[in-house]
Design a protein around this motif. Structure first.
Motif, mmCIF file in Angstrom:
data_model
loop_
_atom_site.group_PDB
_atom_site.id
_atom_site.type_symbol
_atom_site.label_atom_id
_atom_site.label_comp_id
_atom_site.label_asym_id
_atom_site.label_seq_id
_atom_site.Cartn_x
_atom_site.Cartn_y
_atom_site.Cartn_z
ATOM 1 N N ARG A 163 43.142 36.182 41.620
ATOM 2 C CA ARG A 163 43.416 36.369 43.045
ATOM 3 C C ARG A 163 44.859 36.825 43.201
ATOM 4 N NH1 ARG A 163 38.872 36.514 42.815
ATOM 5 N NH2 ARG A 163 37.261 35.279 43.890
ATOM 6 N N LEU A 164 45.049 37.953 43.893
ATOM 7 C CA LEU A 164 46.365 38.522 44.126
ATOM 8 C C LEU A 164 47.023 37.816 45.305
ATOM 9 C CD1 LEU A 164 48.314 40.909 43.335
ATOM 10 C CD2 LEU A 164 47.142 42.248 45.120
ATOM 11 N N SER A 165 48.311 37.511 45.174
ATOM 12 C CA SER A 165 49.020 36.883 46.284
ATOM 13 C C SER A 165 49.129 37.869 47.438
ATOM 14 C CB SER A 165 50.416 36.427 45.849
ATOM 15 O OG SER A 165 51.220 37.543 45.514
ATOM 16 N N PRO A 166 49.233 37.386 48.685
ATOM 17 C CA PRO A 166 49.282 38.304 49.829
ATOM 18 C C PRO A 166 50.379 39.350 49.740
ATOM 19 C CG PRO A 166 48.902 36.053 50.572
ATOM 20 C CD PRO A 166 49.194 35.973 49.105
ATOM 21 N N GLY A 168 51.504 40.636 47.001
ATOM 22 C CA GLY A 168 51.301 41.489 45.840
ATOM 23 C C GLY A 168 52.246 41.244 44.686
ATOM 24 N N THR A 169 52.972 40.124 44.674
ATOM 25 C CA THR A 169 53.958 39.873 43.617
ATOM 26 C C THR A 169 53.447 38.951 42.521
ATOM 27 O OG1 THR A 169 54.930 38.002 44.814
ATOM 28 C CG2 THR A 169 55.844 40.196 45.244
ATOM 29 N N HIS A 170 52.391 38.210 42.774
ATOM 30 C CA HIS A 170 51.894 37.238 41.804
ATOM 31 C C HIS A 170 50.359 37.315 41.723
ATOM 32 C CE1 HIS A 170 55.875 35.638 42.756
ATOM 33 N NE2 HIS A 170 55.826 34.937 41.628
ATOM 34 N N VAL A 171 49.844 36.873 40.599
ATOM 35 C CA VAL A 171 48.408 36.744 40.399
ATOM 36 C C VAL A 171 48.119 35.318 39.955
ATOM 37 C CG1 VAL A 171 46.410 37.477 39.052
ATOM 38 C CG2 VAL A 171 48.099 39.161 39.749
ATOM 39 N N ALA A 172 47.175 34.685 40.624
ATOM 40 C CA ALA A 172 46.662 33.390 40.176
ATOM 41 C C ALA A 172 45.289 33.617 39.564
ATOM 42 C CB ALA A 172 46.577 32.411 41.338
ATOM 43 N N ALA A 173 45.056 33.036 38.403
ATOM 44 C CA ALA A 173 43.774 33.207 37.733
ATOM 45 C C ALA A 173 43.510 31.983 36.874
ATOM 46 C CB ALA A 173 43.771 34.478 36.880
ATOM 47 N N VAL A 174 42.288 31.889 36.392
ATOM 48 C CA VAL A 174 41.872 30.751 35.572
ATOM 49 C C VAL A 174 41.797 31.192 34.117
ATOM 50 C CG1 VAL A 174 40.052 29.059 35.139
ATOM 51 C CG2 VAL A 174 40.587 29.763 37.496
ATOM 52 N N ARG A 175 42.381 30.378 33.250
ATOM 53 C CA ARG A 175 42.251 30.576 31.800
ATOM 54 C C ARG A 175 42.189 29.211 31.152
ATOM 55 N NH1 ARG A 175 46.287 34.618 28.864
ATOM 56 N NH2 ARG A 175 47.814 32.977 29.315
ATOM 57 N N ASP A 176 41.217 29.034 30.273
ATOM 58 C CA ASP A 176 41.012 27.736 29.620
ATOM 59 C C ASP A 176 40.821 26.631 30.651
ATOM 60 O OD1 ASP A 176 41.299 28.955 27.129
ATOM 61 O OD2 ASP A 176 43.473 28.672 27.158
ATOM 62 N N ASN A 177 40.142 26.987 31.756
ATOM 63 C CA ASN A 177 39.735 26.031 32.802
ATOM 64 C C ASN A 177 40.897 25.463 33.605
ATOM 65 O OD1 ASN A 177 36.805 26.029 32.226
ATOM 66 N ND2 ASN A 177 37.473 25.168 30.267
ATOM 67 N N ASP A 178 42.064 26.081 33.499
ATOM 68 C CA ASP A 178 43.211 25.706 34.321
ATOM 69 C C ASP A 178 43.760 26.950 35.017
ATOM 70 O OD1 ASP A 178 43.805 22.874 34.308
ATOM 71 O OD2 ASP A 178 44.116 23.081 32.144
ATOM 72 N N ASP A 217 34.596 31.715 45.534
ATOM 73 C CA ASP A 217 35.999 31.396 45.288
ATOM 74 C C ASP A 217 36.214 29.928 44.963
ATOM 75 O OD1 ASP A 217 36.858 33.998 45.813
ATOM 76 O OD2 ASP A 217 36.921 33.627 47.959
ATOM 77 N N GLY A 218 37.213 29.698 44.089
ATOM 78 C CA GLY A 218 37.631 28.336 43.792
ATOM 79 C C GLY A 218 39.132 28.150 43.919
ATOM 80 N N LEU A 219 39.829 29.226 44.353
ATOM 81 C CA LEU A 219 41.255 29.089 44.652
ATOM 82 C C LEU A 219 41.630 30.056 45.770
ATOM 83 C CD1 LEU A 219 43.221 31.579 43.345
ATOM 84 C CD2 LEU A 219 42.493 30.469 41.231
ATOM 85 N N TRP A 220 42.612 29.629 46.580
ATOM 86 C CA TRP A 220 42.997 30.374 47.770
ATOM 87 C C TRP A 220 44.525 30.331 47.915
ATOM 88 C CZ3 TRP A 220 39.253 26.753 47.224
ATOM 89 C CH2 TRP A 220 37.928 27.130 47.489
ATOM 90 N N TRP A 221 45.140 31.494 48.182
ATOM 91 C CA TRP A 221 46.565 31.567 48.434
ATOM 92 C C TRP A 221 46.870 31.193 49.881
ATOM 93 C CZ3 TRP A 221 50.539 32.446 45.142
ATOM 94 C CH2 TRP A 221 50.258 33.039 43.896
ATOM 95 N N VAL A 297 39.221 28.446 54.638
ATOM 96 C CA VAL A 297 39.869 29.561 55.342
ATOM 97 C C VAL A 297 41.317 29.176 55.608
ATOM 98 C CG1 VAL A 297 39.858 31.006 57.407
ATOM 99 C CG2 VAL A 297 37.678 30.236 56.409
ATOM 100 N N TRP A 298 42.238 29.985 55.064
ATOM 101 C CA TRP A 298 43.659 29.741 55.286
ATOM 102 C C TRP A 298 44.196 30.926 56.084
ATOM 103 C CZ3 TRP A 298 46.740 26.854 51.013
ATOM 104 C CH2 TRP A 298 47.873 26.245 51.585
ATOM 105 N N PRO A 299 44.254 30.813 57.407
ATOM 106 C CA PRO A 299 44.530 31.988 58.241
ATOM 107 C C PRO A 299 46.000 32.334 58.313
ATOM 108 C CG PRO A 299 44.221 30.072 59.626
ATOM 109 C CD PRO A 299 43.971 29.616 58.213
#
Length: 748
Positions: A163-166, A168-178, A217-221, A297-299
């Motif tokens: 998931r790209l941060s709003p 556009g500077t960071h990416v959050a993703a899952v690897r090895d279940n974290d 989805d399982g994560l939200w910025w 929903v995080w508006p």
């Protein structure tokens, strides 16, 4: 001697996999042989019904000056990322796949839940300013400059659900279940959660949510990009299921945690963690009473972080606001239904998730079936109803855009039961303004923050498939280019209504239809919850046309239990999934047979996949007076073996309603099978497990009843074109052998 071609080896394997059990028709092996429709089915399989080469996931940039989209070539499934300049019509390839896709078991399962079978660059996300796109290929990520075309790899691999941060500077993703966060400018990676295992995941949607609640989805910025909300799913108490690959017997079976009806679900909770790391603040709600998280929903603006949760019976839904500083929740509203709650629609994944808060936080948009049909509503900030936005007689489908400056919303709605269209409405009242007059199925896509232009994806009533860029008034500004092949067959469909219940129906006749001649009838069926079969989009029925062109009339009907009509129509199947749908399909067939003499109701077959396969088995067994043969694909024979979130919505738990499960179970009637039945099932299906077909065939053997079985190497989706063509061919061959008279019948 030259070695056999891969296709020849595959066909030979398939012939071996068609099993003829004692008492089965002696020509069963022939059902795996090619029929006259072989080339037609091969073309459909190779082109995915002539959809390969059409634009996918087209999206305008927020300023409307470009359109990004994915597209493959006409006969491959490898997607590339493209940019269209609407002003000049110039298209530019921004990113192409490199190497082959590398997918973990977890990612394969996630794609199966999303019904994603394309390869290459399968997804992209835009930053709020539209300058940066995050691109996914397999387990690798890339960032692309939308205007510059500059492409660079995101460090590392094994990424899932990025998931790209709003900003556009960071990416959050899952690897090895974290969850890990990558700073794109530097490549620095920071791990935000710890302790993830195969049964304790962070940042991924659990099976029930991804498969049945339309929540991938399982994560939200957070809107400011400083905080991440994530799901922790504890699957340690969920039943273990193992799937072995019979083509590779030396490989260990793969373990899945599959929540069967009446057994334990994953236990989930939500946490809030800073982008730069630190402790997690857990969100508090009664997850024992409301274990399903349907939406988060995080508006942007003044509205709060909001959750939609359901009780396990799915008869009560609560809308919760969250204080991110403490994790405390407050209930804004509750919805109740003694049968079940349908989650607010989202336009087949294209619409905005509800609730949708107004930027000043003064209220939010919500949808409910309050008067028997879906309507869009405006609520005050405390949850109380302000007023309905959509008028009676225009059932709401999805919220596509909110333009607070203009005081308008853009929605998709049902002007007719078999069609959709896009409308603009004022938040302050007034008549809807139609933006898309072309008949068919429309779906709108707006960029976040972009209100002046939108993508309209149309499956037209004339058989066309187009993707266009429109302005706010609906005027077409540009057509997103396609490279798909032109279909080699033309649908010949008559849309009508059938029976005393006025059911939506369609009749597909052969291209060479001869008045005065009678034709065997094939009922192409789903007949279950959540899926409407009859839609004014002829291009979706090319496989049925291929079958019709070889001497059949294909019929489809939407009876009770199917969506898109009204509240009570859909919920008529509560506690019994088969009796009313079966009666409705028969009533519709009989009514059509009286009106259209060319329908030979003495020779009727039935086929379907998944729930349609279940219905096919039931129809063939229980009503041999109507159905002379059936082809059941991946049938969930015993719903006690299907998942919790789907099955319990309609039947409750097996412990609470054993009679409903018994009435809805194919095994209850197995001893009555007297007509030819061909069952098809993928041996590695992780949605409808193969145990369903095993139990059914064991019941037939115990009762001494003959049946036919075609074993498939694969899952619930038929992605291999050779396999898919073979399945279509075998289905037609079986129905031809069991339904067709030696010579064409004529009307007296």
């Amino acid at each position: 001697m030259l070695p056999p071609s891969p296709g020849h080896r595959f066909r030979r394997l398939m012939r071996r996999l068609v099993l003829s059990l004692p008492g089965v028709l002696p020509t069963a092996a022939a059902y795996a042989a090619p029929t006259a429709g072989g080339q037609c089915y091969a073309d459909l399989a190779a082109t995915r019904n002539f959809t390969l080469g059409l634009p996918r996931h087209a999206q305008p940039t927020p300023d409307g000056r470009a359109v990004l989209f994915l597209r493959s070539n006409p006969r491959d499934t490898t997607l590339h990322l493209w940019r269209l300049d609407p002003a000049t019509g110039t298209q530019t390839e921004l990113a192409r796949p490199t190497g082959t896709d590398s997918l973990s078991v977890e990612e394969k399962a996630r794609r199966e839940r999303a019904r994603m079978s394309m390869t290459g660059i399968t997804d992209f996300a835009l930053s709020d300013n539209g300058q940066t796109a995050l691109v996914s290929q397999g387990d690798r990520l890339m960032q692309v400059g939308v205007t510059t075309g500059k492409l660079s790899d995101v460090p590392g691999h094994g990424w899932i659900a990025p998931r790209l941060s709003p900003d556009g500077t960071h990416v959050a993703a899952v690897r090895d279940n974290d969850i890990q966060v990558v700073t794109l400018a530097t490549g620095q990676t920071r791990r935000l959660t710890h302790g993830g295992t195969e049964t304790l995941t962070h940042g991924l949607a659990e099976f029930a949510a991804a498969e049945e609640l339309a929540r991938p989805d399982g994560l939200w910025w957070s809107p400011d990009g400083q905080t991440i909300l994530y799901e922790e799913a504890d699957m340690s108490g969920v039943e273990k299921h193992y799937i072995a690959d019979p083509q590779h017997p030396a490989a260990q079976p793969v373990e899945f945690r599959y929540p069967r009806a009446g057994t334990a679900n994953a236990r989930i909770r939500l946490g809030l963690v800073a982008r730069d790391g630190g402790p997690t603040r857990w969100v508090g709600w009664d997850s024992t009473a409301f274990p399903y998280l349907a939406r988060a929903v995080w508006p942007k603006g003044q509205g709060p972080l909001t959750l939609v949760v359901l009780n396990r019976a799915q008869t009560e839904e609560r809308l919760l606001s969250v204080d991110p500083a403490t994790g405390r929740t407050t209930t804004l509203l509750s919805e109740h239904d003694p049968a079940w709650i349908n989650i607010s629609p989202s336009g087949d994944g294209r619409g905005r998730s509800l609730p949708r808060w107004l930027p000043d936080g003064s209220g939010f948009l919500w949808a409910a079936e309050r008067n028997g049909h879906w309507q869009l509503e405006l609520h005050h900030a405390d949850g109380t109803l302000n007023r309905a936005i959509t008028p009676p007689g225009l059932p709401f489908v999805s919220l596509d855009d909110v333009d607070p400056g203009a005081g308008t919303v853009t929605i998709t709605a049902n002007p007719e039961r078999t069609r959709t269209a896009i409308y603009r409405l004022s938040l302050h009242g007034g008549a809807p303004v139609l933006l898309t007059p072309e008949p068919g199925l429309h779906a709108a896509t707006f960029a976040d923050g972009g209100h002046t232009r939108f993508i309209d994806s149309l499956s037209g009533a004339d058989g066309s498939a187009t993707t266009t860029l429109r302005d706010a008034s609906g005027q077409v500004l540009a057509t997103v280019p396609a490279v798909a092949e032109t279909p080699t067959l033309t649908p010949h469909i008559e849309y009508t209504r059938a029976g005393t219940r006025d059911m939506d129906a369609m009749i597909i006749r052969p291209a060479g239809f001869k008045p005065g001649q009678r034709y065997p009838v094939v009922l192409s069926v789903y007949a279950g919850p959540g899926y409407k079969q009859v839609l004014d989009a002829p291009r979706q029925y090319l496989e049925s046309q291929c079958m019709a062109d070889h001497g059949f009339i294909v019929v489809s009907l939407d009876g009770r239990g199917t969506p898109g009509r009204d509240h009570d129509w859909e919920r008529a199947i509560k506690n019994n999934l088969i009796d009313l749908p079966l009666q409705d399909q028969i009533d519709g067939l009989v009514a059509l047979g009286k009106r259209y003499r060319e329908l030979d109701l003495d020779h009727v077959g039935v086929h379907g996949w998944s729930f349609g396969g279940y219905f096919t088995a039931m129809a063939t067994i229980r009503r041999p007076d109507i159905f002379k043969a059936g082809v059941a694909g991946a049938p969930p024979a015993d719903f006690a073996d299907y998942d919790t979130a789907y099955t319990e919505r309609y039947l409750g738990t097996p412990q609470a309603d054993p009679d409903g499960y018994r009435a809805s179970n194919v095994l209850t009637y197995a001893q009555s099978l007297s007509r030819p039945l061909l069952i098809m099932h993928g041996l590695t299906d992780d949605n409808v497990y193969f145990e369903n077909t095993m139990k059914m065939t064991q019941a037939f053997i115990a009762a001494g009843r003959p049946y036919n079985l075609l074993l498939l190497p694969g899952t619930h989706m038929l992605t291999d074109p050779t396999l898919r063509a073979h399945v279509d061919d075998a289905r037609e061959a079986f129905l031809a052998a069991t339904l067709k008279a030696p010579a064409p019948a004529t009307l007296n």
